[in-house]
Motif scaffolding. Sequence first.
Motif, mmCIF file in Angstrom:
data_model
loop_
_atom_site.group_PDB
_atom_site.id
_atom_site.type_symbol
_atom_site.label_atom_id
_atom_site.label_comp_id
_atom_site.label_asym_id
_atom_site.label_seq_id
_atom_site.Cartn_x
_atom_site.Cartn_y
_atom_site.Cartn_z
ATOM 1 N N MET A 80 -22.119 -72.102 30.539
ATOM 2 C CA MET A 80 -21.571 -71.375 29.389
ATOM 3 C C MET A 80 -20.407 -72.136 28.751
ATOM 4 O O MET A 80 -20.237 -72.123 27.528
ATOM 5 C CB MET A 80 -21.119 -69.982 29.834
ATOM 6 C CG MET A 80 -22.263 -69.070 30.234
ATOM 7 S SD MET A 80 -21.704 -67.458 30.820
ATOM 8 C CE MET A 80 -21.046 -66.762 29.325
ATOM 9 N N MET A 81 -19.608 -72.813 29.569
ATOM 10 C CA MET A 81 -18.516 -73.622 29.024
ATOM 11 C C MET A 81 -19.040 -74.827 28.255
ATOM 12 O O MET A 81 -18.464 -75.226 27.233
ATOM 13 C CB MET A 81 -17.603 -74.088 30.163
ATOM 14 C CG MET A 81 -16.763 -72.993 30.784
ATOM 15 S SD MET A 81 -15.916 -73.556 32.260
ATOM 16 C CE MET A 81 -15.075 -74.994 31.641
ATOM 17 N N SER A 82 -20.140 -75.420 28.754
ATOM 18 C CA SER A 82 -20.702 -76.614 28.124
ATOM 19 C C SER A 82 -21.675 -76.271 27.011
ATOM 20 O O SER A 82 -22.037 -77.141 26.218
ATOM 21 C CB SER A 82 -21.426 -77.466 29.174
ATOM 22 O OG SER A 82 -20.570 -77.763 30.251
ATOM 23 N N ASN A 83 -22.125 -74.999 26.997
ATOM 24 C CA ASN A 83 -23.102 -74.554 26.004
ATOM 25 C C ASN A 83 -24.392 -75.372 26.070
ATOM 26 O O ASN A 83 -25.025 -75.639 25.054
ATOM 27 C CB ASN A 83 -22.512 -74.607 24.595
ATOM 28 C CG ASN A 83 -23.283 -73.730 23.619
ATOM 29 O OD1 ASN A 83 -23.891 -72.736 24.013
ATOM 30 N ND2 ASN A 83 -23.273 -74.109 22.352
ATOM 31 N N SER A 84 -24.746 -75.812 27.293
ATOM 32 C CA SER A 84 -25.956 -76.621 27.452
ATOM 33 C C SER A 84 -26.388 -76.604 28.910
ATOM 34 O O SER A 84 -25.561 -76.481 29.821
ATOM 35 C CB SER A 84 -25.704 -78.066 27.006
ATOM 36 O OG SER A 84 -26.838 -78.872 27.280
ATOM 37 N N ASP A 111 -25.040 -83.422 28.785
ATOM 38 C CA ASP A 111 -24.096 -82.678 27.960
ATOM 39 C C ASP A 111 -22.931 -82.145 28.798
ATOM 40 O O ASP A 111 -21.787 -82.106 28.338
ATOM 41 C CB ASP A 111 -24.813 -81.522 27.261
ATOM 42 C CG ASP A 111 -25.810 -82.001 26.221
ATOM 43 O OD1 ASP A 111 -25.709 -83.176 25.811
ATOM 44 O OD2 ASP A 111 -26.702 -81.219 25.840
ATOM 45 N N GLN A 130 -19.108 -83.146 28.062
ATOM 46 C CA GLN A 130 -18.151 -82.089 27.735
ATOM 47 C C GLN A 130 -16.839 -82.253 28.504
ATOM 48 O O GLN A 130 -15.794 -81.786 28.068
ATOM 49 C CB GLN A 130 -18.796 -80.730 28.011
ATOM 50 C CG GLN A 130 -17.918 -79.524 27.768
ATOM 51 C CD GLN A 130 -17.300 -78.992 29.052
ATOM 52 O OE1 GLN A 130 -17.809 -79.223 30.137
ATOM 53 N NE2 GLN A 130 -16.197 -78.275 28.913
#
Length: 281
Positions: free
Chosen positions: A185-189, A194, A198
């Motif tokens: 969720m922090m990396s959105n990937s 990714d 990040q």
Amino acid sequence: MNSGIDLQGSFIQTLTDLGLSSEAAKALWIPIPMTLVLIASVVGVLVTVWLERKISAAAQQRIGPEYAGPLGVLQPVADGLKLVFKEDIIPAQADPWLFTLGPVLVVIPVILSYLIIPFGQNLLITDLDIGIFLWISISSIAPIGLLMAGYSSNNKYSLLGGLRAAAQSISYEIPLALSVLAVVMMSNSLSTIDIVQQQSGYGILGWNIWRQPIGFAIFWIAALAECERLPFDLPEAEEELVAGYQTEYAGMRFGLFYVGSYINLVLSALVVAILYLGGWE
């Protein structure tokens, strides 16, 4: 475009220039990265086994392996050769198909998980958009192999060990997946590339271990449980279950359990580095 793709293109172009069709050249390329990963993981197992023995020996104020090669570095190789040539036995009342399939189902998912590991910025086999999801999905197959091995041995100790192993793996997969979900969720990937990128913004201060210290602790504890390391060695429990689901195994079938355990240990360390310690950064 990363150099892994450039290497693939150069390899295919070279074979095409020699007269092979592009489809044949692609087919010849496929086993090369797989073979390299297999060799690297097995070498990692040998190094890990040697380090574990020497560090345990130092902690207990003894020497450890010393005579097979300098400082005993060839002792893991000797152990591996012994398992390869040791007599392979199937108990008379065991189910031969399940007995054989159990170790295979334990090892193959762990090796496949290496496909998503970026060893460097340009050193990876495949960059999948769902890499972390694939790793969690594949790792959930191993408990089936452990349960299968324990059940098929027709041994009460093996069955208890298999049940314990399956219960432990399933139990600790939940906190492990939740801690990974926080990083995702922090990396959105879900891509391992990714996630590493990040963390690359502020050097060591950008690592996720500072943003998710509790998640790091939960992940590390759950990873130790997944690898059945102390103090989470209940499935084997030599004091009460002889060797758990491995009790009736010998030769290379036992060797697959042995190798799979240490490959999984190295894999867990790599995943920790990717998720929380900046990866190749």
